[in-house]
Design a protein around this motif. Structure first.
Motif, PDB file in Angstrom:
ATOM      1  N   SER A 258       0.813  -1.218   0.000  1.00 13.56           N
ATOM      2  CA  SER A 258       0.000   0.000   0.000  1.00 13.56           C
ATOM      3  C   SER A 258       0.843   1.264   0.000  1.00 13.56           C
ATOM      4  O   SER A 258       0.301   2.368   0.009  1.00 13.56           O
ATOM      5  N   GLY A 259       2.149   1.110   0.071  1.00 14.27           N
ATOM      6  CA  GLY A 259       3.012   2.295   0.063  1.00 14.27           C
ATOM      7  C   GLY A 259       2.931   3.124   1.334  1.00 14.27           C
ATOM      8  O   GLY A 259       3.161   4.324   1.314  1.00 14.27           O
ATOM      9  N   THR A 260       2.622   2.481   2.456  1.00 17.55           N
ATOM     10  CA  THR A 260       2.564   3.218   3.728  1.00 17.55           C
ATOM     11  C   THR A 260       3.877   3.136   4.496  1.00 17.55           C
ATOM     12  O   THR A 260       3.993   3.689   5.582  1.00 17.55           O
TER      13      THR A 260
ATOM     14  N   GLY B  37      11.072   1.957   1.824  1.00 15.37           N
ATOM     15  CA  GLY B  37      11.244   0.584   1.333  1.00 15.37           C
ATOM     16  C   GLY B  37      10.668   0.406  -0.058  1.00 15.37           C
ATOM     17  O   GLY B  37      11.238  -0.278  -0.898  1.00 15.37           O
ATOM     18  N   ALA B  38       9.521   1.011  -0.309  1.00 14.32           N
ATOM     19  CA  ALA B  38       8.864   0.851  -1.604  1.00 14.32           C
ATOM     20  C   ALA B  38       9.225   1.985  -2.556  1.00 14.32           C
ATOM     21  O   ALA B  38       8.654   2.103  -3.634  1.00 14.32           O
TER      22      ALA B  38
ATOM     23  N   LEU C  32       1.413  -5.288  -5.478  1.00 10.85           N
ATOM     24  CA  LEU C  32       0.706  -6.518  -5.122  1.00 10.85           C
ATOM     25  C   LEU C  32      -0.748  -6.247  -4.745  1.00 10.85           C
ATOM     26  O   LEU C  32      -1.449  -7.131  -4.258  1.00 10.85           O
TER      27      LEU C  32
ATOM     28  N   PRO D  83      -0.534 -11.496  -0.774  1.00 14.73           N
ATOM     29  CA  PRO D  83       0.200 -10.412  -0.093  1.00 14.73           C
ATOM     30  C   PRO D  83      -0.528  -9.080  -0.063  1.00 14.73           C
ATOM     31  O   PRO D  83      -0.271  -8.261   0.815  1.00 14.73           O
TER      32      PRO D  83
ATOM     33  N   SER E 138      -0.418   0.654  13.492  1.00 17.28           N
ATOM     34  CA  SER E 138      -1.445   1.715  13.517  1.00 17.28           C
ATOM     35  C   SER E 138      -2.039   1.918  12.129  1.00 17.28           C
ATOM     36  O   SER E 138      -3.145   2.410  11.994  1.00 17.28           O
TER      37      SER E 138
ATOM     38  N   CYS F  74      -2.492  -0.883   5.404  1.00 19.62           N
ATOM     39  CA  CYS F  74      -1.268  -1.553   4.962  1.00 19.62           C
ATOM     40  C   CYS F  74      -1.541  -3.028   4.633  1.00 19.62           C
ATOM     41  O   CYS F  74      -2.514  -3.613   5.089  1.00 19.62           O
ATOM     42  N   THR F  75      -0.660  -3.623   3.807  1.00 16.23           N
ATOM     43  CA  THR F  75      -0.885  -4.993   3.352  1.00 16.23           C
ATOM     44  C   THR F  75      -0.061  -5.991   4.168  1.00 16.23           C
ATOM     45  O   THR F  75       0.951  -5.637   4.782  1.00 16.23           O
TER      46      THR F  75
ATOM     47  N   GLY G 232       3.486  -6.115   2.824  1.00 19.88           N
ATOM     48  CA  GLY G 232       4.319  -5.052   3.377  1.00 19.88           C
ATOM     49  C   GLY G 232       4.696  -5.355   4.827  1.00 19.88           C
ATOM     50  O   GLY G 232       5.841  -5.151   5.243  1.00 19.88           O
TER      51      GLY G 232
ATOM     52  N   PHE H 107      13.285 -14.357   5.684  1.00 18.95           N
ATOM     53  CA  PHE H 107      12.581 -13.541   4.681  1.00 18.95           C
ATOM     54  C   PHE H 107      11.774 -12.426   5.344  1.00 18.95           C
ATOM     55  O   PHE H 107      11.729 -11.294   4.854  1.00 18.95           O
TER      56      PHE H 107
ATOM     57  N   ILE I 183       9.770 -11.716  -3.755  1.00 22.00           N
ATOM     58  CA  ILE I 183       8.407 -11.228  -3.549  1.00 22.00           C
ATOM     59  C   ILE I 183       7.535 -12.337  -2.979  1.00 22.00           C
ATOM     60  O   ILE I 183       7.439 -13.427  -3.545  1.00 22.00           O
ATOM     61  N   ALA I 184       6.910 -12.060  -1.854  1.00 16.79           N
ATOM     62  CA  ALA I 184       5.998 -13.036  -1.260  1.00 16.79           C
ATOM     63  C   ALA I 184       4.692 -13.007  -2.036  1.00 16.79           C
ATOM     64  O   ALA I 184       4.116 -11.938  -2.252  1.00 16.79           O
TER      65      ALA I 184
ATOM     66  N   HIS J  20       5.393   2.848  21.632  1.00 15.78           N
ATOM     67  CA  HIS J  20       5.191   1.538  22.245  1.00 15.78           C
ATOM     68  C   HIS J  20       6.145   1.414  23.431  1.00 15.78           C
ATOM     69  O   HIS J  20       7.232   0.850  23.316  1.00 15.78           O
TER      70      HIS J  20
ATOM     71  N   HIS K  69       9.819   0.139  11.578  1.00 12.56           N
ATOM     72  CA  HIS K  69       9.622   0.799  10.287  1.00 12.56           C
ATOM     73  C   HIS K  69      10.640   0.374   9.239  1.00 12.56           C
ATOM     74  O   HIS K  69      10.462   0.647   8.053  1.00 12.56           O
TER      75      HIS K  69
HETATM   76  C1  LIG Z   1       0.103   6.414   9.845  1.00 11.38           C
HETATM   77  C2  LIG Z   1       1.043   5.258   9.823  1.00 11.38           C
HETATM   78  C3  LIG Z   1       1.150   4.475  10.946  1.00 11.38           C
HETATM   79  C4  LIG Z   1       2.018   3.382  10.952  1.00 11.38           C
HETATM   80  N1  LIG Z   1       2.095   2.613  12.065  1.00 11.38           N
HETATM   81  C5  LIG Z   1       2.914   1.552  12.075  1.00 11.38           C
HETATM   82  C6  LIG Z   1       2.992   0.718  13.233  1.00 11.38           C
HETATM   83  O1  LIG Z   1       2.334   0.934  14.236  1.00 11.38           O
HETATM   84  N2  LIG Z   1       3.846  -0.331  13.196  1.00 11.38           N
HETATM   85  C7  LIG Z   1       4.585  -0.613  12.082  1.00 11.38           C
HETATM   86  O2  LIG Z   1       5.322  -1.588  12.123  1.00 11.38           O
HETATM   87  N3  LIG Z   1       4.521   0.135  10.983  1.00 11.38           N
HETATM   88  C8  LIG Z   1       3.704   1.213  10.945  1.00 11.38           C
HETATM   89  N4  LIG Z   1       3.643   1.991   9.812  1.00 11.38           N
HETATM   90  C9  LIG Z   1       4.508   1.670   8.663  1.00 11.38           C
HETATM   91  C10 LIG Z   1       3.867   0.832   7.543  1.00 11.38           C
HETATM   92  O3  LIG Z   1       2.468   0.920   7.584  1.00 11.38           O
HETATM   93  C11 LIG Z   1       4.301  -0.623   7.643  1.00 11.38           C
HETATM   94  O4  LIG Z   1       5.682  -0.717   7.394  1.00 11.38           O
HETATM   95  C12 LIG Z   1       3.562  -1.556   6.665  1.00 11.38           C
HETATM   96  O5  LIG Z   1       3.934  -2.891   6.907  1.00 11.38           O
HETATM   97  C13 LIG Z   1       3.819  -1.269   5.219  1.00 11.38           C
HETATM   98  O6  LIG Z   1       2.873  -1.973   4.456  1.00 11.38           O
HETATM   99  P1  LIG Z   1       2.546  -1.537   2.965  1.00 11.38           P
HETATM  100  O7  LIG Z   1       1.568  -2.499   2.423  1.00 11.38           O
HETATM  101  O8  LIG Z   1       2.162  -0.119   2.921  1.00 11.38           O
HETATM  102  O9  LIG Z   1       3.959  -1.766   2.283  1.00 11.38           O
HETATM  103  P2  LIG Z   1       4.799  -0.793   1.344  1.00 11.38           P
HETATM  104  O10 LIG Z   1       5.079   0.484   2.007  1.00 11.38           O
HETATM  105  O11 LIG Z   1       4.173  -0.755   0.013  1.00 11.38           O
HETATM  106  O12 LIG Z   1       6.139  -1.634   1.253  1.00 11.38           O
HETATM  107  C14 LIG Z   1       6.954  -1.816   2.375  1.00 11.38           C
HETATM  108  C15 LIG Z   1       8.110  -2.739   1.998  1.00 11.38           C
HETATM  109  O13 LIG Z   1       7.593  -4.015   1.714  1.00 11.38           O
HETATM  110  C16 LIG Z   1       8.056  -4.490   0.475  1.00 11.38           C
HETATM  111  N5  LIG Z   1       6.984  -5.370   0.004  1.00 11.38           N
HETATM  112  C17 LIG Z   1       5.679  -5.076  -0.144  1.00 11.38           C
HETATM  113  N6  LIG Z   1       4.997  -6.150  -0.526  1.00 11.38           N
HETATM  114  C18 LIG Z   1       5.867  -7.157  -0.617  1.00 11.38           C
HETATM  115  C19 LIG Z   1       5.774  -8.530  -0.956  1.00 11.38           C
HETATM  116  N7  LIG Z   1       4.621  -9.095  -1.293  1.00 11.38           N
HETATM  117  N8  LIG Z   1       6.907  -9.290  -0.937  1.00 11.38           N
HETATM  118  C20 LIG Z   1       8.093  -8.739  -0.614  1.00 11.38           C
HETATM  119  N9  LIG Z   1       8.227  -7.462  -0.281  1.00 11.38           N
HETATM  120  C21 LIG Z   1       7.138  -6.673  -0.280  1.00 11.38           C
HETATM  121  C22 LIG Z   1       8.328  -3.239  -0.306  1.00 11.38           C
HETATM  122  O14 LIG Z   1       9.293  -3.457  -1.317  1.00 11.38           O
HETATM  123  C23 LIG Z   1       8.869  -2.329   0.768  1.00 11.38           C
HETATM  124  O15 LIG Z   1      10.236  -2.581   0.969  1.00 11.38           O
HETATM  125  C24 LIG Z   1       2.788   3.098   9.802  1.00 11.38           C
HETATM  126  C25 LIG Z   1       2.657   3.891   8.661  1.00 11.38           C
HETATM  127  C26 LIG Z   1       1.803   4.963   8.663  1.00 11.38           C
HETATM  128  C27 LIG Z   1       1.687   5.779   7.423  1.00 11.38           C
END
Ligand SMILES: Cc1cc2nc3c(=O)[nH]c(=O)nc-3n(C[C@H](O)[C@H](O)[C@H](O)COP(=O)(O)OP(=O)(O)OC[C@H]3O[C@@H](n4cnc5c(N)ncnc54)[C@H](O)[C@@H]3O)c2cc1C
Lengths: 426, 482
Positions: free
Chosen positions: B71-73, B78-79, B90, B110, B133, B138-139, B142, B194, B203-204, B369, B414
């Motif tokens: 989801s790019g959060t 990382g993304a 994904l 994923p 949070s 988020c996915t 991720g 992993f 990629i998972a 935390h 993070h």
């Molecule tokens: C408001 C806010 C609050 C947050 N709170 C928390 C929190 O409490 N705890 C916490 O841990 N994080 C938190 N985060 C950070 C973030 O949400 C997490 O890191 C989350 O896991 C990212 O998920 P995503 O789907 O957005 O992944 P993305 O940001 O799209 O990608 C994250 C990483 O995962 C990789 N990736 C994505 N999908 C795959 C896949 N299928 N296989 C291999 N690699 C992959 C990407 O290349 C990238 O390196 C927060 C973010 C925001 C904006």
């Protein structure tokens, strides 16, 4: 032995002595054999740095190495392809730091589990794991074999408890990974990679763990379901309830009714309430129960009593497939006239003991049981077997991603000097 | 990107699954770390694991770097695309494939949103424990890549403790299974490696998760203190008393004010708020909550409120979960930092952060935390004031340094990503990083999976590691071992 070989060994002995001190390099005796393979020397380094230097030297000399802690599980894994040098961690036996108010501790690999626990207990804490042979097993050994016990139903296994690690690699690198805090995602998780790697990637020098408080009180209930199926159902029901047992295992053997053991830990008043809830579950399924002061362990320890023509396996199936697994074992064992006994944790991981008239019967049984459990999606790893059996099997059975695992091995240990031949295909 | 490769990609994912027009690519130029932006060459949105595999095969053949995206959060870049890369989103792999309640397993693709897993199993009395949070957006993919945590990870563990198995497309296009539904599979724990690898090992495409039974009782306490010192001391005291709460979260004055302004949670006017949640069997929770209250009182809590209903609980949590976003109310810009310290160091480090903040002339809000010692200092600044962003970045990094010096980590959840690459050498020496590279090279010898992330400098797989150098912490005399 050829003269040149003896010369070679003597040179090595003095070189190793130069690193660790001459008194800590000894010619190996028959007691140092691993599955009948005789090493030449036993070296006991006194620090992580010495472990690394020993490895670099041995690697350059092309030696095959078996890391050794307490030696309690040296026979786990396939028979070594070759073996020259045993690297003993016995001198690395200190608890380096017990940050009790942070509930973490760092301990050297050669410290026995019980010595570690003893020190932690002084502040009312413990490594929340109940592996085999606490008095002799070392931290490095339980990590390399990923041993676990009944506590895993509540607290998981070493991978869930380890925070950081120092390892020495064949090229002499001494590397740290993870950290000392309970939460940390910086870099790859090498502590998990090393856990269960059977010393095939590097030698663990020390490790940091998260700790838990020792429980105030413990109660154990022993119940007697009518069949293995109802024992399995009961365990699944307990897992599906809001009860929080710290042990949930079933014990079943040939011609014996199954028993389920359930352990709760915590404050007295809270335990009573959990026991009551459990009794209601049992009564609803009309299963009789007794409170017991026995621990869960004697059953498992008895399984490990050595005797002729005995196989001991680690089995793993889904929690709801335990009964199906037992039935498969029964079906196979009866016509072969094998004795068998199984202790299964509710999470699906168990220890199976098979005892028979001869190696052939054991081999036949293993082949079919493994095939049946594989159909259930499960795994059977042979932990202990007569040499004659071991030489004819792969103790690990089929593995996933074997090519990738080999690539990992090739990068860490390009010459395959660490425990060659003992792991999953290398 | 060459026309021919775009055509090949389109043949795999369909024309509606390929983005190559500049204005559309812009959506993908950054993740939650918005001050870093790079345009990818193309974005693909596959619908199946097979399509992912075909795309990766092309990347491998052509040596085109690829970046997975959920989801790019993510908050560490990382993304963030790398120049010339293909972003593999994904988002369309968002099916829950199997639910096995008796065995407490769920298999997902994923792109499934974290909260959807819990919603899916809630009718059976289960939940998926890791709760960042950002869980409503988020996915799981991720989460796996970042080894994400959340408030309840104190008791229940992080993503890695809840991932049993994975199907992974390796950077060479090979599909492998790591771990699985059955525990303790023979061989290396590559699933464990992993998780947290930040998209650098492949990629998972399918993930087997463990779900957890809802506890019998949940009680949430809100305690008000006059200082973060007192609240921090209470955190340590609770943990060392042998109590393992489901969560302990702290908010300082600034965060409290921002959150209160945003959601009107009715928080007391306190300089430090603690939110302590206990769960488990009713009798146990009742007993332990009495002890928690007594500890908080001893440490100086002047008001303690036990949420009396599910609705009250939800309000208390809403404020906490809204705290990051609420910063926008009190500052035009802010940096979210993520570092870990030993719990016992909380009062001291929070005081030192205050000093750094005063010296830099910028406000720092703390909402974090506390039970895990996982700090989230929010450095508030105004981009429109010349030079202030730089001062803010400097301050954020100095706070991280404090964490490392206290024996902690540069990231608790993070990830390192692009943001903290250079900081890895504060925590790890060359041999440590070289050893991690061995894993990287086994999975991705060409360095095409999310390259130039996590590690301080790119290194070729054949490159010989240098000789031993003392650990930076050793040289600094801070720690003998890590
Ligand atoms: C408001 C806010 C609050 C947050 N709170 C928390 C929190 O409490 N705890 C916490 O841990 N994080 C938190 N985060 C950070 C973030 O949400 C997490 O890191 C989350 O896991 C990212 O998920 P995503 O789907 O957005 O992944 P993305 O940001 O799209 O990608 C994250 C990483 O995962 C990789 N990736 C994505 N999908 C795959 C896949 N299928 N296989 C291999 N690699 C992959 C990407 O290349 C990238 O390196 C927060 C973010 C925001 C904006």
């Amino acid at each position: 032995m050829e003269l040149s070989m003896i010369d070679h060994i003597q040179t090595l002995q003095s070189e190793l002595g130069g690193i660790v001190g001459a008194e800590y390099v000894q010619p190996a005796t028959s007691a140092d054999m691993v599955d009948g393979v005789q090493p030449q020397l036993v070296v006991s380094p006194g620090s992580g740095d010495e472990v690394a230097r020993v490895l670099r030297l041995a690697n350059a000399a092309g030696l095959a190495i078996a890391p050794r802690g307490g030696g309690t599980k040296l026979g786990w894994g396939n028979r070594p392809e070759r073996l020259d040098l045993v690297v003993s961690t016995r001198r690395l036996n200190e608890v380096l730091e017990h940050a009790w108010s942070d509930m973490t501790a760092t301990v050297q690999a050669g410290c026995t589990v019980s010595a570690f626990q003893h020190q932690l207990a002084q502040h009312g804490q413990h490594l929340v794991l109940d592996p085999l042979w606490l008095d002799a097993a070392t931290i490095g050994g339980i990590l390399a074999t990923n041993d676990s016990g009944a506590l895993r139903v509540r607290f998981g296994t070493l991978r869930d408890l380890i925070l950081g690690i120092t390892v020495a690699l064949p090229d002499g690198t001494l590397a740290k990974s993870g950290g000392k805090v309970v939460k940390n995602v910086a870099g790859y998780d090498l502590p998990k990679l090393m856990t269960g790697a059977l010393g095939t990637l590097g030698i663990i020098v020390d490790a940091t763990f998260r700790l838990y408080p020792l429980p105030a009180e413990t109660t154990i209930l022993r119940v007697a379901p009518a069949s293995i199926q109802s024992a399995n159902d009961l365990m699944v029901r307990v897992l599906d309830s809001t009860l929080v047992p710290t042990g949930l295992q079933c014990h079943v053997a040939v011609n014996q009714a199954p028993e389920v053991w359930i352990r709760f830990e915590g404050m007295r008043a809270a335990l009573e309430a959990q026991l009551e809830q459990l009794r209601q579950i049992c009564e609803a399924t009309s299963i009789s129960q007794t409170l017991t002061t026995h621990d869960l362990w004697p059953g498992l320890r008895r399984m490990w009593q050595r005797s002729q023509a005995t196989l001991i396996c680690k089995t793993s199936v889904l929690p709801s497939d335990i009964a199906a697994m037992v039935k498969a074992v029964e079906r196979v064992a009866r016509p072969l006239r094998l004795d068998w006994e199984l202790v299964a944790q509710a999470v699906g991981v168990g220890s199976l003991r098979l005892h028979g008239a001869n190696d052939q019967a054991l081999l036949a049984a293993l082949t079919i049981i493994r095939a049946e459990i594989t159909t259930l999606g499960g795994t059977v790893v042979v932990l202990d077997a007569p040499l004659g059996v071991k030489q004819q099997i792969d103790v690990w059975g089929p593995t996933k991603a074997p090519a990738l695992m080999r690539r990992v091995k090739d990068h860490f240990d390009p010459q395959h000097m660490l425990n060659p031949g003992r792991f999953v295909g290398f | 990107m060459q026309r021919q490769i775009l055509d090949e990609l389109a043949a795999i994912v369909g024309h509606d699954g390929l983005i190559s027009a500049a204005e559309q690519l812009r959506t993908y130029e950054c993740d939650g770390l918005t001050n870093f932006r790079v345009m990818p060459a193309a974005v693909v949105l596959p619908r199946t694991g097979e399509q992912v595999q075909h795309v990766v095969r092309i990347c491998h053949r052509e040596r085109i770097p690829f970046v997975a995206r959920g989801s790019g959060t993510g908050l560490s870049g990382g993304a963030l695309p790398v120049p010339g890369s293909i972003v593999i989103s994904l988002a369309r792999l968002n099916r829950i494939l199997a639910v096995d309640i008796p065995n407490q397993r769920v298999v997902v693709e994923p792109g499934v949103i974290n909260l959807h897993v819990t919603q899916h199993v809630a009718p059976y009395g289960y939940f998926y424990a890791p709760d960042p949070s950002s869980q409503s957006v988020c996915t799981i993919g991720g989460n796996v890549a970042e080894n994400s945590g959340g408030a309840h990870c104190l008791k229940y563990g992080f993503t890695v403790n809840h991932v049993l198995g994975l199907k992974v497309v390796l950077p060479n296009g090979e599909l492998v299974e790591l771990g699985g539904a059955v525990l303790d599979q023979p061989g290396y724990d590559l699933a464990g490696v992993f998780v947290g690898s930040e998209g650098t090992l492949g990629i998972a495409t399918e993930i087997t998760l463990r779900i957890v039974k809802r506890p019998a009782t949940v009680q949430t306490l809100l305690a008000a203190f006059n200082s973060t010192d007192e609240a921090g001391a209470a955190v340590s005291a609770i943990i060392t008393a042998g109590i393992l709460p489901a969560a302990i979260e702290m908010m300082d004055r600034l965060s409290r004010d921002a959150a209160e302004g945003a959601v009107q949670a009715g928080y007391p006017e306190a300089d430090a708020l603690l939110l302590v949640e206990l769960d488990g069997p009713a009798a146990e929770v009742a007993l332990l909550m009495e002890r928690v209250k007594a500890i908080c009182a001893e440490c100086g809590a002047w008001e303690q409120r036990l949420a009396q209903s599910e609705a009250e609980r939800a309000v208390v949590w809403k404020g906490r979960k809204a705290a990051f976003a609420a910063m926008g109310r009190i500052s035009p810009d802010y940096i979210v930092q993520d570092g870990v310290i030993p719990r016992t160091a909380l009062p001291r480090v929070l005081r030192e952060i205050e000093q750094l903040s005063a010296a830099a002339g910028l406000r720092v809000a703390n909402v974090f935390h506390a039970g895990d010692g996982n700090l989230h200092p929010l450095v508030l600044y105004d981009r429109s004031i010349s030079g202030q962003e730089h001062v803010a970045e400097q301050l954020a990094f100095n706070i991280l340094k404090l964490c490392v010096q206290a024996g902690g980590s540069i990231t608790g959840e993070h990830g390192v990503g692009r943001e903290k690459q250079q900081f890895m050498s504060q925590m790890f020496a060359e041999p440590d990083l070289d050893t991690m590279q061995l894993v990287r090279c086994a999975f991705d010898p060409q360095h095409i999976a999310n390259p130039d992330k996590v590690f301080p400098r790119p290194r070729l797989c054949a490159e010989k590691p240098g000789r031993y150098e003392p650990h930076p912490l050793e040289t600094a005399g801070i720690a003998e071992l890590f």
